[in-house]
Design an enzyme around this catalytic site. Structure first.
Site: not given
Length: 153
Positions: A66, A93, A114
């Site tokens: 993140n 991913d 994120n």
């Protein structure tokens, strides 16, 4: 210069998870092209080599997914010449893509990811190439194998 940024999370706890496929792809590039060992720089693991007369920098942020953009900012701020956005490839991913499917785009939205949102914030743009690797939704039936090793949720 080309910059390849693999997204993932650092540490043994996350090493074999599906969400670290960005790290695994960058590791595979490093192996296939005989990059030197990673060094710890810019809140990331980095390896650099000339490939076909082009300087290539591999980056694995260790700031956690993140906050990947923070490591990218540190990296870009320290380079003598910042690469063009089109020369930065981010590998991550994607749980919305079927297992094993890949999608590459020259730009676009973060799509709720994120790590990509952090990169977009860092670059102040969504106009950078990204390679999404499908890991499918969570569940044992969607175990991912890379080089014979199973990645888990």
């Amino acid at each position: 210069m080309k910059l390849v940024v693999g997204l993932g999370n650092p540490g043994k706890k996350y090493e074999e998870t599906r969400h670290n496929i960005g790290f695994r792809v960058v590791d595979r590039i490093a192996s296939e092209f005989s990059f030197p060992p990673y060094r710890n720089s810019w809140q990331a693991l980095a390896a650099e080599k000339e490939v076909d007369s082009e300087k290539v920098l591999l980056l694995k942020p260790v700031t956690f997914m993140n906050l990947s953009g923070e490591a990218l900012t540190w990296c870009l701020d320290s380079l003598e010449q910042e690469p063009e956005l089109s020369d930065i490839l981010v590998v991550t991913d994607d749980v919305a893509l079927p297992l094993g499917r890949i999608r590459i785009r020259a730009g676009g939205s973060c799509g709720g990811h994120n790590g990509l949102a952090s990169i977009e914030h860092s670059l102040a743009s969504a106009d950078y190439p990204r390679l999404r690797v499908g890991v499918g939704p969570s569940g044992e039936e969607n175990a991912v194998q890379v080089d014979g090793e199973e990645l888990v949720d």
